[in-house]
Structures are given as C-alpha cells and as structure tokens.
Design a protein around this motif. Structure first.
Motif, short mmCIF file in Angstrom:
data_model
loop_
_atom_site.label_atom_id
_atom_site.label_comp_id
_atom_site.label_asym_id
_atom_site.label_seq_id
_atom_site.Cartn_x
_atom_site.Cartn_y
_atom_site.Cartn_z
N PRO A 49 0.84 -1.20 0.00
CA PRO A 49 0.00 0.00 0.00
C PRO A 49 0.87 1.25 0.00
O PRO A 49 2.04 1.20 0.41
N PRO A 50 0.35 2.38 -0.45
CA PRO A 50 1.14 3.62 -0.40
C PRO A 50 1.40 4.02 1.04
O PRO A 50 0.68 3.59 1.96
N PRO A 51 2.45 4.84 1.29
CA PRO A 51 2.72 5.29 2.66
C PRO A 51 1.48 5.96 3.26
O PRO A 51 0.82 6.76 2.62
N VAL A 52 1.17 5.59 4.48
CA VAL A 52 -0.03 6.09 5.12
C VAL A 52 0.27 7.41 5.83
O VAL A 52 1.37 7.62 6.35
N HIS A 53 -0.69 8.32 5.80
CA HIS A 53 -0.57 9.61 6.47
C HIS A 53 -1.38 9.56 7.75
O HIS A 53 -2.60 9.42 7.73
N LEU A 106 8.34 12.98 9.76
CA LEU A 106 7.54 13.66 10.76
C LEU A 106 7.35 15.14 10.41
O LEU A 106 8.30 15.82 10.02
N TYR A 107 6.12 15.60 10.57
CA TYR A 107 5.79 17.01 10.36
C TYR A 107 5.03 17.52 11.57
O TYR A 107 4.28 16.77 12.22
N CYS A 108 5.21 18.78 11.86
CA CYS A 108 4.43 19.46 12.90
C CYS A 108 4.01 20.82 12.38
O CYS A 108 4.85 21.62 11.95
N ASN A 109 2.71 21.05 12.36
CA ASN A 109 2.16 22.31 11.86
C ASN A 109 2.68 22.65 10.46
O ASN A 109 3.04 23.79 10.16
N GLY A 110 2.76 21.61 9.64
CA GLY A 110 3.09 21.81 8.23
C GLY A 110 4.57 21.84 7.90
O GLY A 110 4.92 21.97 6.73
#
Length: 395
Positions: free
Chosen positions: A329-333, A359-363
């Motif tokens: 499956p594609p990478p899950v968000h 990893l992202y935080c606030n974009g």
C-alpha cells in the motif's frame, strides 16, 4: 491554535533562565571546549546509564596536560554553580581523563534535563575556569512509559497477486543425450550470444525465468537473477544493464533430483518500437559442468553442444507457472490534533516505527534526517528518536 503532529509527543512544562557564563578569562592559557555527552553535542534522548561526558583542552603552551578536573551537573542553568549544583559535583578529581567520564551523581530519570560544565587544571597549575555550559536530556528509561502510547498504522495485509507467466515461444531446455526427468546433481551451463542494434536506444528489457531446481542468470559477466523452485517464475528488469551491440547471456542451473530444466524469455523493446526476443531453445549451447569462473571466463561457443528442448511452456512435468508480486500500500498519512492550555517551555517528541517515518508538525518537517529512525531486526530491537519541539508547538 490547533497543533497537528503524528505519533507520540511528550510536553514538559518547566521554566529556566539563561545559562551560566564562563568564568574563564582571556588571560587563561588553558581552555576547555567541545563538551559532548555520549560523543554527541547537546543530545536528546540519551538512554545510556550512566551517561558519559567528554571535553577537549587546548593551550598555546606545548605539552600541556591535564592534571585534574571538576564537573558540575545541575537540573537548571541557575544551579550550575559551585555549591549549588543539585545533580552532581564531582569535586576535584586528579586525572588526565577527558574522554567518556561516567556521570556519578544523583539517579537520573526519564526526560531529565541536565546542564553541565567542567573545569580543567594543568600539571603546571593553569586553570581553565568553568567551560561554556553544555546540556543533555535523558530519553525514555522505563519501558512502562511507552505503554502510554500505542502502535498505530495501516494494518491491511499485503496483496500478493499471482499472474500466469507468459513465456511465449520460449522452451524448457536441458543438456543433450540425458534423461531430463531423472538427472540428479547435474550442474550445466547454458550460453547464448546475441546482438542489439547500435545507435537506436533501448526502451525496456525484461527477463522472465524459472528453473528446476536452482539457477543463476548472468548477463555480460554480471549476475542479475537467481532463484529456485520451478513452481513460480521471476521477472527481472534488465533495462539499465543490457547494452547495444554484443551481449552474452549465461544460465547456470543446479538440479538436485528428479526432472531438470530451465526456461527463460528476454524481451527487449528498442526505442524505435522494434521488439527483440531472446528465448531459451535449441539455439543455446551448453557445457556439462559450469566449471571455475563460470560467470565471466571466456567461452568458445563452437566447442559447446546445442541444448536439448525438453518441453514447451505449459507442458508437464512443470505445467503453467505463475509470477508472484507483492503489492504494497502507499505510505499512510497519520495525523493527530491537540491544543495546549498555555505556551510550552519544553516539548520533546519521541518517535519510532517499524520502517521509515517522515515527521511534520504544523506543516513543517521536524527534522532534515532521512530514513528515520534507522533499520534494525525488528524482532529484536527498535530504535527511537527524540526531537526538540519547543519552538514548533503553539497555544
């Protein structure tokens, strides 16, 4: 303000003031610098107990050597003073050691912030004064703390699809003048030379191959496919390794017992649309034994015998084969939103995964590191990473 982040975030509310200033003066000949903990500068997530501290000394005087040192460790920069350090005051230690000095103060706990400084005195009596402070932060020391977080992810099973292997006009071949249905411990080599047009360009080259029992496929001296078990076929992309002009393919097959054979179909699509097929058939030559340096030694095809065609694709004893492909499956968000009642003065993200995480935080990306947290044998060990999120989370 809503904060959006994936995985586990530990927020610590604590206030501390500016760090202690160095007491070293310009007149001091001896200087201490490059403070590290576990060979890292101001690390987060230290889970070595006790952590080990290192520093460097420098002096314009030749052959200057440290005679003693003194270390202070405190939970706050305001306490990083002689007589006030609440975690550890080593006292004067007569030693020339500057590498991996083990912390010997109060027991440290998970998430503990530690500020430290060191002073060095040389054998000639030069005093470096207290160094510019450094810091380190302990990681998750008690496994039970991980129980506050849960493993999350996309848990759907991998889709394993089987498709009929279409070998077209390719034949099962084996060495001549033997009974292919019972040729135990045979280990022949099959060879085929072929030319591709020059100055045309190669759009695609794909190999479809199977054998009974074990095989290696070599193209121009390099092994590009290997496998075993005649119940399935393997597809290999050779677009980047096949070449215009002369090419030589070699098949080395090892039969353990019972029926013996190999079948292969090399389909080459030229940039002008022409299709070229290199199939296993009687045009291949064989030698009874692969011999030494079988992948790249010089072989004269005129000295070899033609291969024996023993079956068409789909014939017994092998029947119709399948190619197996695993569709991932594609990478899950994954996203989580939370709110803070007031501004955080310290926030640390601890994250791990059975694979790679971004990893992202606030974009914005939390780190420029790639392939975090690092591959391990997941049945034995899983690494985690710690990230300072203080300036990224908002109220």
């Amino acid at each position: 303000m809503i904060n959006r982040i994936s995985l586990t975030l530990t927020v610590m509310m604590a206030i501390y003031s500016s760090s202690i200033a160095s007491t070293a003066t310009a007149q001091d000949q001896l200087a201490v610098s490059d403070l590290t903990c576990e060979n890292l500068e101001n690390p987060l997530g230290v889970d070595v107990v006790p952590p080990r501290l290192s520093w460097k000394i420098s002096s314009p005087t030749r052959n200057t050597m440290q005679a003693s040192y003194e270390i202070l460790v405190a939970s706050s920069p305001t306490l990083l003073k002689p007589g006030k350090a609440d975690l550890w005051s080593s006292g004067v230690v007569e030693s020339g050691q500057t590498l991996m000095v083990a912390y010997a103060g109060k027991p440290l706990v998970s998430h503990q912030q530690c500020f430290w400084t060191v002073k060095s005195i040389s054998k000639s009596g030069q005093d470096s004064g207290w160094s510019t402070p450094a810091k380190f932060q302990m990681g998750i020391l008690e496994p039970s703390l991980w129980e506050k977080a849960s493993w999350i992810g996309y848990d759907a099973a991998r889709d394993i699809k089987g498709q009929v292997a279409k070998f077209g006009q390719a034949k099962w071949i084996w060495r001549d003048n033997v009974d292919f249905k019972n040729d135990p411990n045979a280990n022949p080599i099959f060879v085929r030379n072929f030319d591709l047009p020059k100055n045309v360009g190669i759009e695609n080259a794909e190999l479809l191959i199977s054998a009974d029992d074990n095989y290696f496929f070599v193209l121009n001296g390099q092994t590009h496919a290997q496998g075993k078990d005649s119940g399935t076929a393997q597809t290999v992309d050779l677009t980047e390794v096949i070449q215009e002009g002369a090419n030589q393919a070699r098949l080395i097959v090892k039969n353990n017992n019972g029926p013996a054979g190999v079948i292969a179909r090399l389909r080459i699509l030229m940039s002008n649309g022409d299709e070229i097929l290199v199939n296993t058939d009687e045009s291949w030559k064989f030698a009874p034994s692969a011999g030494a340096n079988w992948h790249d030694r010089k072989i004269n095809l005129d000295e070899l015998s033609p291969a024996q065609v023993v079956a068409n694709d789909g014939d017994q004893p092998w029947g119709t084969l399948e190619t197996l492909s695993i569709v991932l499956p594609p990478p899950v968000h994954l996203r989580h939103e939370f709110s803070l009642p007031k501004a955080a003065v310290k926030a640390t993200l601890y994250a791990t995964a059975l694979g790679n995480i971004d990893l992202y935080c606030n974009g914005k990306r939390v780190s420029d590191d790639l392939f975090t947290p690092g591959w391990t044998d997941y049945t034995k060990r899983v690494y985690y990473r710690a990230f300072d999120m203080t300036d990224r989370v908002k109220i």
